[in-house]
Design an enzyme around this catalytic site. Structure first.
Site, PDB file in Angstrom:
ATOM      1  N   ASP A  49     -30.917  14.704 -19.013  1.00 16.84           N
ATOM      2  CA  ASP A  49     -30.541  14.462 -19.546  1.00 16.84           C
ATOM      3  C   ASP A  49     -28.704  13.822 -20.640  1.00 16.84           C
ATOM      4  O   ASP A  49     -29.627  12.824 -20.252  1.00 16.84           O
ATOM      5  CB  ASP A  49     -28.514  15.723 -18.791  1.00 16.84           C
ATOM      6  CG  ASP A  49     -28.934  15.329 -17.447  1.00 16.84           C
ATOM      7  OD1 ASP A  49     -29.083  14.024 -16.918  1.00 16.84           O
ATOM      8  OD2 ASP A  49     -28.198  15.719 -16.701  1.00 16.84           O
TER       9      ASP A  49
ATOM     10  N   ASN B 274     -20.185  20.083  -8.222  1.00 15.11           N
ATOM     11  CA  ASN B 274     -19.987  21.752  -8.440  1.00 15.11           C
ATOM     12  C   ASN B 274     -20.980  23.145  -8.270  1.00 15.11           C
ATOM     13  O   ASN B 274     -20.963  24.201  -8.390  1.00 15.11           O
ATOM     14  CB  ASN B 274     -18.932  21.891  -9.382  1.00 15.11           C
ATOM     15  CG  ASN B 274     -19.529  21.562  -9.947  1.00 15.11           C
ATOM     16  OD1 ASN B 274     -20.941  20.796 -10.483  1.00 15.11           O
ATOM     17  ND2 ASN B 274     -19.104  21.988 -11.751  1.00 15.11           N
TER      18      ASN B 274
ATOM     19  N   HIS C  40     -24.129  22.164 -10.283  1.00 16.41           N
ATOM     20  CA  HIS C  40     -24.980  22.048 -11.001  1.00 16.41           C
ATOM     21  C   HIS C  40     -25.953  21.016 -11.149  1.00 16.41           C
ATOM     22  O   HIS C  40     -25.950  20.101 -10.100  1.00 16.41           O
ATOM     23  CB  HIS C  40     -23.473  21.213 -12.536  1.00 16.41           C
ATOM     24  CG  HIS C  40     -23.673  19.376 -12.316  1.00 16.41           C
ATOM     25  ND1 HIS C  40     -22.924  19.709 -12.603  1.00 16.41           N
ATOM     26  CD2 HIS C  40     -24.279  18.990 -11.820  1.00 16.41           C
ATOM     27  CE1 HIS C  40     -22.460  17.858 -12.496  1.00 16.41           C
ATOM     28  NE2 HIS C  40     -23.676  17.389 -12.320  1.00 16.41           N
TER      29      HIS C  40
ATOM     30  N   GLU D 274     -23.364  23.457 -16.425  1.00 16.95           N
ATOM     31  CA  GLU D 274     -22.307  23.369 -14.665  1.00 16.95           C
ATOM     32  C   GLU D 274     -21.963  25.489 -14.805  1.00 16.95           C
ATOM     33  O   GLU D 274     -23.312  26.438 -15.236  1.00 16.95           O
ATOM     34  CB  GLU D 274     -21.000  23.484 -15.903  1.00 16.95           C
ATOM     35  CG  GLU D 274     -20.847  21.963 -16.909  1.00 16.95           C
ATOM     36  CD  GLU D 274     -20.942  21.332 -15.405  1.00 16.95           C
ATOM     37  OE1 GLU D 274     -21.167  21.074 -14.339  1.00 16.95           O
ATOM     38  OE2 GLU D 274     -20.371  19.825 -15.510  1.00 16.95           O
TER      39      GLU D 274
HETATM   40  C1  F6R Z   1     -28.381  13.676 -13.936  1.00 16.59           C
HETATM   41  C2  F6R Z   1     -27.492  15.186 -13.924  1.00 16.59           C
HETATM   42  C3  F6R Z   1     -26.490  15.713 -12.715  1.00 16.59           C
HETATM   43  C4  F6R Z   1     -26.361  14.548 -10.856  1.00 16.59           C
HETATM   44  C5  F6R Z   1     -25.500  15.408 -10.471  1.00 16.59           C
HETATM   45  C6  F6R Z   1     -25.233  14.385  -9.299  1.00 16.59           C
HETATM   46  O1  F6R Z   1     -29.373  13.371 -15.000  1.00 16.59           O
HETATM   47  O2  F6R Z   1     -28.126  15.473 -14.109  1.00 16.59           O
HETATM   48  O3  F6R Z   1     -26.829  16.365 -12.430  1.00 16.59           O
HETATM   49  O4  F6R Z   1     -27.299  14.937 -10.912  1.00 16.59           O
HETATM   50  O5  F6R Z   1     -23.898  14.756 -11.405  1.00 16.59           O
HETATM   51  O6  F6R Z   1     -24.904  12.813  -9.561  1.00 16.59           O
HETATM   52  P1  F6R Z   1     -24.934  12.156  -9.009  1.00 16.59           P
HETATM   53  O7  F6R Z   1     -26.483  11.821  -8.104  1.00 16.59           O
HETATM   54  O8  F6R Z   1     -23.987  10.624  -8.834  1.00 16.59           O
HETATM   55  O9  F6R Z   1     -24.165  12.132  -7.359  1.00 16.59           O
END
Ligand code: F6R
Length: 240
Positions: free
Chosen positions: A67, A135, A137, A142
């Site tokens: 992403d 959450n 995701h 989401e």
């Molecule tokens: C990042 C992504 C997100 C993160 C998630 C956790 O490329 O796709 O799904 O993996 O938001 O983020 P952290 O690792 O910062 O807790």
């Protein structure tokens, strides 16, 4: 689903890195799906150590990131493109042309999503590295995202914007939209390597293991994957 419970972040990162390192030893031209965020930073550090020790090379490796924020230029230090250069690509021998990080221009969102989706569908990913949102995701899929979703532009959940504001000076600076691979794209990978660290992830990990698959918990889409490896530290696995 294989669940590996670790003591702490360092152990999680080493074990996660070892999965990538053994893949690259076995298959030097592997296709890797990569994630950003705090979680995989330690994994990337250990992969760089293995590269420096000449155990692996990225010469023939192709990477595709999950992403990217919308409305942020490539050279912005908040971009995931910049993050990947800083955390991995600048330190290994990967060819620039083999690096793929999605990018959606505001005026050409549909076209840009279609282009990235076409490109990732041409490849068979050997592995997809994932973190997980508080959450649930995965990528930026989401809660509420259909399980058959392919690459799209998402309105980030309020909770995601608040969580990610830790990297910005002010919450108003956090982009509200992102381009992301969809749940279907993620599940197409041969192996999924999901890492989770910290108490804020404990509920999402509990739900991944225990909830019936449902779109309000995007992580439950992974339950039916034939090769899902979940590596958690003690805090993230505390509810299991
Ligand atoms: C990042 C992504 C997100 C993160 C998630 C956790 O490329 O796709 O799904 O993996 O938001 O983020 P952290 O690792 O910062 O807790």
């Amino acid at each position: 689903m294989e669940i590996i419970k670790c003591k702490n972040y360092d152990e999680m990162s080493k074990i996660g890195a070892n999965v990538i390192i053994s893949l690259l030893k076995r298959k030097p031209d592997a296709v890797l799906g990569l994630a950003t965020g705090s979680t995989p930073i330690g994994l990337y550090k250990n992969v760089i150590i293995a590269y420096n020790n000449k155990e692996i090379s990225f010469k023939d490796v192709r990477t595709y990131n999950l992403d990217e924020y919308c409305g942020i230029e490539r050279n912005n230090i908040q971009s995931y493109y910049h993050f990947m250069n800083e955390k991995l690509f600048n330190y290994v021998d990967i060819k620039k042309t083999n690096i793929n990080v999605p990018f959606a221009r505001n005026e050409f969102v549909v076209e840009d999503c279609r282009k990235y989706n076409k490109e990732i569908n041409r490849r068979i990913f050997d592995i997809q590295v994932l973190g997980i949102g508080n959450n649930g995701h995965i990528g930026f899929n989401e809660p509420g995202t259909p399980f058959n979703q392919e690459t799209f532009v998402v309105d980030l959940a309020k909770e995601t914007i608040v969580t990610n504001s830790r990297f910005f000076n002010r919450i108003e600076e956090v982009p509200t939209k992102a381009i992301t691979m969809g749940i279907k794209n993620i599940n197409n990978a041969k192996t999924i390597l999901l890492l989770a660290s910290g108490t804020s992830k404990a509920q999402a990990i509990y739900d991944l293991v225990n909830e019936e698959p449902n779109t309000m918990k995007p992580q439950t889409s992974l339950q039916n994957h034939s090769n899902l490896i979940v590596i958690c530290d003690e805090e993230a696995s505390s509810l299991l």
